[in-house]
Design a protein around this motif. Sequence first.
Motif, PDB file in Angstrom:
ATOM      1  N   GLY A  90      29.807 -16.424  39.392  1.00 51.47           N
ATOM      2  CA  GLY A  90      30.518 -17.381  40.233  1.00 51.47           C
ATOM      3  C   GLY A  90      31.229 -16.663  41.365  1.00 51.47           C
ATOM      4  N   VAL A  91      31.772 -17.438  42.301  1.00 49.69           N
ATOM      5  CA  VAL A  91      32.457 -16.850  43.450  1.00 49.69           C
ATOM      6  C   VAL A  91      33.745 -16.168  42.982  1.00 49.69           C
ATOM      7  CG1 VAL A  91      33.591 -17.344  45.630  1.00 49.69           C
ATOM      8  CG2 VAL A  91      31.510 -18.545  45.032  1.00 49.69           C
ATOM      9  N   THR A  92      33.958 -14.948  43.449  1.00 54.61           N
ATOM     10  CA  THR A  92      35.152 -14.203  43.058  1.00 54.61           C
ATOM     11  C   THR A  92      36.377 -14.687  43.828  1.00 54.61           C
ATOM     12  OG1 THR A  92      36.187 -12.027  42.998  1.00 54.61           O
ATOM     13  CG2 THR A  92      34.512 -12.369  44.685  1.00 54.61           C
ATOM     14  N   PHE A  93      37.482 -14.843  43.124  1.00 54.02           N
ATOM     15  CA  PHE A  93      38.740 -15.216  43.771  1.00 54.02           C
ATOM     16  C   PHE A  93      39.271 -14.074  44.635  1.00 54.02           C
ATOM     17  CE2 PHE A  93      39.806 -18.474  40.270  1.00 54.02           C
ATOM     18  CZ  PHE A  93      39.276 -19.502  41.033  1.00 54.02           C
ATOM     19  N   ILE A 148      46.471  -5.774  41.477  1.00 54.79           N
ATOM     20  CA  ILE A 148      45.591  -6.520  42.376  1.00 54.79           C
ATOM     21  C   ILE A 148      45.369  -7.935  41.857  1.00 54.79           C
ATOM     22  CG2 ILE A 148      43.239  -6.667  43.305  1.00 54.79           C
ATOM     23  CD1 ILE A 148      43.188  -3.568  43.229  1.00 54.79           C
ATOM     24  N   ILE A 149      45.070  -8.079  40.573  1.00 56.72           N
ATOM     25  CA  ILE A 149      44.815  -9.408  40.005  1.00 56.72           C
ATOM     26  C   ILE A 149      46.071 -10.269  40.081  1.00 56.72           C
ATOM     27  CG2 ILE A 149      44.257 -10.644  37.871  1.00 56.72           C
ATOM     28  CD1 ILE A 149      42.386  -8.295  37.190  1.00 56.72           C
ATOM     29  N   ALA A 150      47.244  -9.656  39.864  1.00 53.17           N
ATOM     30  CA  ALA A 150      48.495 -10.414  39.959  1.00 53.17           C
ATOM     31  C   ALA A 150      48.696 -10.968  41.368  1.00 53.17           C
ATOM     32  CB  ALA A 150      49.677  -9.533  39.559  1.00 53.17           C
ATOM     33  N   ILE A 151      48.444 -10.151  42.390  1.00 55.82           N
ATOM     34  CA  ILE A 151      48.672 -10.612  43.766  1.00 55.82           C
ATOM     35  C   ILE A 151      47.594 -11.620  44.183  1.00 55.82           C
ATOM     36  CG2 ILE A 151      47.369  -8.975  45.188  1.00 55.82           C
ATOM     37  CD1 ILE A 151      51.022 -10.041  45.738  1.00 55.82           C
ATOM     38  N   ILE A 152      46.385 -11.520  43.617  1.00 53.51           N
ATOM     39  CA  ILE A 152      45.367 -12.553  43.869  1.00 53.51           C
ATOM     40  C   ILE A 152      45.895 -13.901  43.392  1.00 53.51           C
ATOM     41  CG2 ILE A 152      43.091 -13.416  43.163  1.00 53.51           C
ATOM     42  CD1 ILE A 152      42.143 -10.485  43.067  1.00 53.51           C
ATOM     43  N   GLY A 153      46.439 -13.919  42.175  1.00 56.77           N
ATOM     44  CA  GLY A 153      46.985 -15.162  41.639  1.00 56.77           C
ATOM     45  C   GLY A 153      48.167 -15.674  42.444  1.00 56.77           C
ATOM     46  N   PHE A 338      29.588 -17.614  49.188  1.00 52.18           N
ATOM     47  CA  PHE A 338      30.540 -16.511  49.181  1.00 52.18           C
ATOM     48  C   PHE A 338      30.164 -15.391  48.201  1.00 52.18           C
ATOM     49  CE2 PHE A 338      32.604 -20.697  49.934  1.00 52.18           C
ATOM     50  CZ  PHE A 338      32.786 -20.551  51.294  1.00 52.18           C
ATOM     51  N   PRO A 339      30.983 -14.311  48.105  1.00 50.86           N
ATOM     52  CA  PRO A 339      30.659 -13.194  47.204  1.00 50.86           C
ATOM     53  C   PRO A 339      30.715 -13.584  45.727  1.00 50.86           C
ATOM     54  CG  PRO A 339      32.229 -12.507  48.884  1.00 50.86           C
ATOM     55  CD  PRO A 339      32.138 -13.997  48.965  1.00 50.86           C
ATOM     56  N   TYR A 340      29.863 -12.970  44.914  1.00 51.74           N
ATOM     57  CA  TYR A 340      29.725 -13.339  43.503  1.00 51.74           C
ATOM     58  C   TYR A 340      30.107 -12.218  42.545  1.00 51.74           C
ATOM     59  CZ  TYR A 340      27.669 -17.707  44.865  1.00 51.74           C
ATOM     60  OH  TYR A 340      27.511 -18.963  45.400  1.00 51.74           O
ATOM     61  N   THR A 341      30.586 -12.638  41.377  1.00 54.04           N
ATOM     62  CA  THR A 341      30.910 -11.717  40.295  1.00 54.04           C
ATOM     63  C   THR A 341      30.740 -12.457  38.977  1.00 54.04           C
ATOM     64  OG1 THR A 341      32.574 -10.162  39.456  1.00 54.04           O
ATOM     65  CG2 THR A 341      33.371 -12.295  40.201  1.00 54.04           C
ATOM     66  N   SER A 342      30.792 -11.724  37.850  1.00 56.69           N
ATOM     67  CA  SER A 342      30.709 -12.375  36.539  1.00 56.69           C
ATOM     68  C   SER A 342      32.023 -13.096  36.247  1.00 56.69           C
ATOM     69  CB  SER A 342      30.410 -11.343  35.451  1.00 56.69           C
ATOM     70  OG  SER A 342      31.387 -10.331  35.459  1.00 56.69           O
ATOM     71  N   PHE A 343      31.941 -14.279  35.640  1.00 56.96           N
ATOM     72  CA  PHE A 343      33.135 -15.066  35.346  1.00 56.96           C
ATOM     73  C   PHE A 343      33.680 -14.671  33.972  1.00 56.96           C
ATOM     74  CE2 PHE A 343      34.011 -19.175  37.857  1.00 56.96           C
ATOM     75  CZ  PHE A 343      34.011 -18.476  39.041  1.00 56.96           C
ATOM     76  N   SER A 344      34.948 -14.270  33.950  1.00 60.51           N
ATOM     77  CA  SER A 344      35.540 -13.757  32.726  1.00 60.51           C
ATOM     78  C   SER A 344      35.673 -14.814  31.640  1.00 60.51           C
ATOM     79  CB  SER A 344      36.911 -13.135  33.022  1.00 60.51           C
ATOM     80  OG  SER A 344      37.782 -14.083  33.597  1.00 60.51           O
ATOM     81  N   GLN A 345      35.892 -16.098  32.027  1.00 61.86           N
ATOM     82  CA  GLN A 345      36.037 -17.113  30.995  1.00 61.86           C
ATOM     83  C   GLN A 345      34.745 -17.306  30.217  1.00 61.86           C
ATOM     84  OE1 GLN A 345      36.429 -17.479  34.363  1.00 61.86           O
ATOM     85  NE2 GLN A 345      36.662 -19.656  34.819  1.00 61.86           N
TER      86      GLN A 345
END
Length: 493
Positions: A90-93, A148-153, A338-345
């Motif tokens: 899915g699209v990466t946040f 990085i993940i914290a600031i994305i959120g 948009f850019p894609y990555t594996s979805f963690s959920q």
Amino acid sequence: MTDTTKDTGVHPVDEKLPTPRLVALGFQHVLVMYAGAIAVPLIVGRALKLSPEQVALLISADLFCCGIVTLIQSLGVTQWFGIRLPVMMGVTFAAVGPMVAMAESMPGLDGARTIFGAIIAAGVIGMVIAPLASRMLRFFPPVVTGTIIAIIGISLMRVGIGWAMGGPAFLAKIPDPAHLQAVANAKAAGTALPVGAAPMIPNPNYAALDNMAIALFVLACILLIAKYGRGFIANISVLLGIVIGGVVATLAGKMTFGKVASAHWFDLVLPFSFGMPIFDPVLIATMVLVMIVTFIESTGMFLALSDLTGRKLTSQSLAAGLRTDGLGTLIGGIFNTFPYTSFSQNVGLVGVTGVRSRFVCVAGGIILIVLGLIPKMAALVESLPQFVLGGAGLVMFGMVAATGVRILAGVDYKANKNNLYIVAVSISAGMIPLVAPAWTQHMPHGLHPLLESGILLTTISAVVLNLFFNGGGSAEAGEREARIAAMQAEGGH
């Protein structure tokens, strides 16, 4: 959980389940990722100020490409592409902040074409550098990835809160309609125009109490389902909350289906629907940095999946998986997404269900492709009022920030107090564009998209400060820490 290998000689990852079960489990994976998949085209499309029909096109393209890239990743295409594990793409946040910054500095079709140009170039570069990505793991220990993940959120929370309010903060004030009407009347009569600019008055539709009440209701529904739901139902609490909110908004007369009725039942997703891409060097460099962050994120997910499925990950298969991230990003740029990555959920769902067959995700990919070819589905999503999405966004984006906090909780601050400086300064750097959006006004305009992304400022700051204080760790330690961080991040994408 039985090991099929002992009975048939087939590894559980390669097990082909009966078709009805395959479809049901694939649909389960789609439902778990659906809310996260549609969020990004909604955010970027509205930041670009595109028409509802164009935003719906972004949603269709996103679902279509999610399916295509999932098939490539799970099935494998030659030895060069595909991790051949149960992966939903899915699209990466991580790309949202830079893309929104680009959109705000250049809205409309030109902005969209520039974003897609940067994505296409980053995808090509990503495929080239994919084999090197595993060597970069040591530069991204949990103190860096968690920050990085914290600031994305935190960056995305602004979007979620804006949705709940009914739009971005600048919509809180609107020009006085009486003044605008007086200007129109004067123009029609050929008389002198009123002097001065239109006075700004409070927007009655911004933060309207009835709209916020529905957003809070959606939030309450999600929390109740998460607490009292069991298994799969709890996993799709955000999606169920959005559906319930849509029903309430319809009953309240705040959601209409005119655009859904006029949309086609079937339509192809075509490349370059917004025109030929525009390639901007600064924006390409920005998106390449996003790709590197995506590679680190994906590497952790692949390592976690390797542990969950019992299939050893080789350097060749890891490179093939990351190269598919790059290929997926290239495909996304070509097909207006948009850019894609594996979805963690979905990685978490593999652990919850115990079903390790990659063909379940192949079925999920086919379902996503079909959904992408049904414009009515995209029109329905686009028709959802922003305040309905706001209640869900508070949970969705807040969970991303919470995941970063959870990863940071495992960092050793006692033995290494310098880690505190890395987190403190990097989060502060990421907050600059949020708190002072005009801070780049005296800088070259070409650098604005880079400097207006809090996510990229945090990434650069965290990596540089970690090197300054801690140096580069070993590759083995980086791999171990990436695996741990990915397991902590389940469900937090």
